[in-house]
Design a protein around this motif. Structure first.
Motif, mmCIF file in Angstrom:
data_model
loop_
_atom_site.group_PDB
_atom_site.id
_atom_site.type_symbol
_atom_site.label_atom_id
_atom_site.label_comp_id
_atom_site.label_asym_id
_atom_site.label_seq_id
_atom_site.Cartn_x
_atom_site.Cartn_y
_atom_site.Cartn_z
ATOM 1 N N UNK A 1 -8.244 3.590 -5.733
ATOM 2 C CA UNK A 1 -9.190 4.476 -5.886
ATOM 3 C C UNK A 1 -9.533 5.385 -4.876
ATOM 4 N N UNK A 2 -8.802 6.815 -5.156
ATOM 5 C CA UNK A 2 -9.252 7.676 -3.976
ATOM 6 C C UNK A 2 -10.383 8.254 -3.971
ATOM 7 N N UNK A 3 -11.598 7.770 -4.600
ATOM 8 C CA UNK A 3 -12.908 8.246 -4.547
ATOM 9 C C UNK A 3 -13.460 7.768 -3.323
ATOM 10 N N UNK A 4 -12.994 6.813 -2.983
ATOM 11 C CA UNK A 4 -13.724 5.957 -1.698
ATOM 12 C C UNK A 4 -13.062 6.707 -0.451
ATOM 13 N N UNK A 5 -13.912 6.789 0.610
ATOM 14 C CA UNK A 5 -13.397 7.251 1.738
ATOM 15 C C UNK A 5 -12.172 6.712 2.400
ATOM 16 N N UNK B 1 -2.850 15.472 6.385
ATOM 17 C CA UNK B 1 -1.680 15.208 5.744
ATOM 18 C C UNK B 1 -1.623 13.958 4.631
ATOM 19 N N UNK B 2 -2.220 12.846 5.495
ATOM 20 C CA UNK B 2 -2.205 11.787 4.383
ATOM 21 C C UNK B 2 -3.288 11.657 3.573
ATOM 22 N N UNK B 3 -4.471 12.231 3.685
ATOM 23 C CA UNK B 3 -5.739 12.581 2.755
ATOM 24 C C UNK B 3 -4.875 13.369 1.421
ATOM 25 N N UNK C 1 -1.397 9.479 -5.699
ATOM 26 C CA UNK C 1 -2.071 8.475 -6.555
ATOM 27 C C UNK C 1 -2.389 8.944 -7.857
ATOM 28 N N UNK C 2 -2.767 10.271 -7.980
ATOM 29 C CA UNK C 2 -3.068 10.637 -9.490
ATOM 30 C C UNK C 2 -1.711 10.787 -10.220
ATOM 31 N N UNK C 3 -0.640 11.405 -9.580
ATOM 32 C CA UNK C 3 0.482 11.319 -10.426
ATOM 33 C C UNK C 3 0.954 10.371 -10.770
ATOM 34 N N UNK C 4 0.995 8.925 -9.872
ATOM 35 C CA UNK C 4 1.465 7.781 -10.301
ATOM 36 C C UNK C 4 0.461 7.106 -11.450
ATOM 37 N N UNK D 1 -15.007 1.236 -15.251
ATOM 38 C CA UNK D 1 -16.323 1.367 -15.811
ATOM 39 C C UNK D 1 -17.443 2.220 -14.764
ATOM 40 N N UNK D 2 -17.163 2.518 -13.790
ATOM 41 C CA UNK D 2 -17.977 3.438 -13.007
ATOM 42 C C UNK D 2 -17.448 4.898 -13.135
ATOM 43 N N UNK D 3 -18.260 5.729 -12.627
ATOM 44 C CA UNK D 3 -17.951 6.968 -12.374
ATOM 45 C C UNK D 3 -16.611 7.302 -11.820
ATOM 46 N N UNK D 4 -15.835 8.291 -12.613
ATOM 47 C CA UNK D 4 -14.581 8.862 -12.158
ATOM 48 C C UNK D 4 -13.589 7.552 -11.983
ATOM 49 N N UNK D 5 -13.700 6.843 -13.069
ATOM 50 C CA UNK D 5 -12.913 5.635 -13.215
ATOM 51 C C UNK D 5 -12.778 4.647 -12.002
ATOM 52 N N UNK D 6 -13.841 4.457 -11.287
ATOM 53 C CA UNK D 6 -14.274 3.354 -9.974
ATOM 54 C C UNK D 6 -14.517 2.134 -10.813
ATOM 55 N N UNK D 7 -14.669 1.034 -9.998
ATOM 56 C CA UNK D 7 -15.202 -0.127 -10.346
ATOM 57 C C UNK D 7 -16.684 -0.053 -10.522
#
Length: 326
Positions: free
Chosen positions: A167-171, A189-191, A198-201, A243-249
């Protein structure tokens, strides 16, 4: 704004029992309760002094807020009782949170990053050694005996199966263990690369079957989707992926899980092992595994989660009509 989960009043009678000690609360005595935590959504009442002993419930209260904000009916209390609440709430909430954080294991992040302390580790991707002081990225718990599976920086992005669920929506501090210790240029660079790969995967990998997740909250920023109160840092939480916003838990307190929408349960089968149903189940301590198993099995079982009744049906059940005399 979420409604406060706590309330206070002077007992209207001596009929209510304290959920802490089990004894009656005298008429006119100050009582504190958790709204909706007793049977049929009623308030679970406590003697004032007994409330602080229930650290399991208290640890989920946001200690950063004042008693005036946290407690319904605060303004109707006597001055001396307001002063007691103002003093005791931050003190005991903090103690409960500290006790919980010591009792529960620190959760593992999705990724780890660091500068290799030696040249002894091999990349799990290309199998070549990772040079000392080289930036390496890994997946905690994915190597033998629960160790981190380390990769060269460029090799890690080829692991689409492991990257897709992140989940890349987290910090980044929550997602990557050790992120704050990296150099500024490596953080940047890592960010960028993490979000892109992750999006491509996720687009490459087939969609996962309906699944749940469980872990110990990495911060106190998540809210329970049922009671709308904060889930304390390091507290056990259970949720439904995507089930939460942007595909989060969509996270819940364990005790609130039974109030989740019925559509969340589609595809969750009671006959499957909990390790398959609940992501992160194997990382919980034994007591918490038992709690989660009990609640999930009850939800997934056709007989374990009875259909909710309307308020009218509940009222009819609580106060059945008297039959006429023959």
């Amino acid at each position: 704004m979420a409604t406060a989960s706590l309330t206070a009043e002077y007992a209207k009678s001596g009929k209510a029992g304290c959920k802490g000690c089990g004894k009656s609360i005298d008429k006119g005595e100050l009582r504190i309760g958790y709204v909706g935590k007793a049977n049929f959504g009623a308030t679970a009442w406590y003697h004032y002094d007994c409330l602080w002993a229930d650290t399991d419930s208290l640890k989920s209260v946001d200690a950063s807020k004042s008693a005036k904000v946290l407690v319904q009916n605060y303004d109707s209390l006597k001055g001396e009782d307001k002063k007691k609440l103002d003093k005791d709430f931050p003190k005991f909430c903090k103690e409960a949170s500290t006790k919980a954080s010591k009792a529960e294991p620190k959760p593992k992040s999705d990724l780890a990053a660091e500068y290799a302390p030696s040249a002894k580790s091999n990349c799990k991707g290309c199998s070549k050694p990772i040079g000392k002081s080289t930036l390496r990225v890994g997946f905690p718990g994915k190597a033998n005996f629960g160790a981190t599976a380390w990769y060269h920086y460029d090799c890690v992005w080829k692991e689409s199966v492991l990257l897709a669920p992140i989940d890349t929506s987290q910090s980044l501090e929550e997602t990557v263990d050790g992120f704050e210790k990296l150099k500024n240029e490596d953080q940047t660079k890592l960010s960028s690369d993490l979000k892109k790969n992750c999006k491509a995967a996720a687009e490459k990998e087939p969609p996962l079957p309906p699944k749940m997740a469980a872990d110990y909250a990495k911060s106190d920023k998540s809210e329970c989707k049922s009671c709308a109160t904060k889930i304390a840092k390091n507290a056990l939480r259970v949720g439904f992926t995507g089930k939460a916003n942007f595909g989060a838990v969509a996270w819940y307190h364990v005790d609130c899980l039974k109030k989740c929408p019925q559509e969340y349960l589609k595809g969750i089968k009671a006959d499957k092992p909990l390790e398959e149903l609940v992501d992160g189940f194997d990382k919980l301590n034994k007591d918490d595994q038992k709690k989660v198993e009990k609640e999930v099995k009850a939800l997934a079982s056709p007989t374990g989660a009875p259909k909710r009744k309307s308020e009218g049906e509940e009222s009819a059940k609580a106060s059945p009509a008297k039959k006429g005399r023959k």
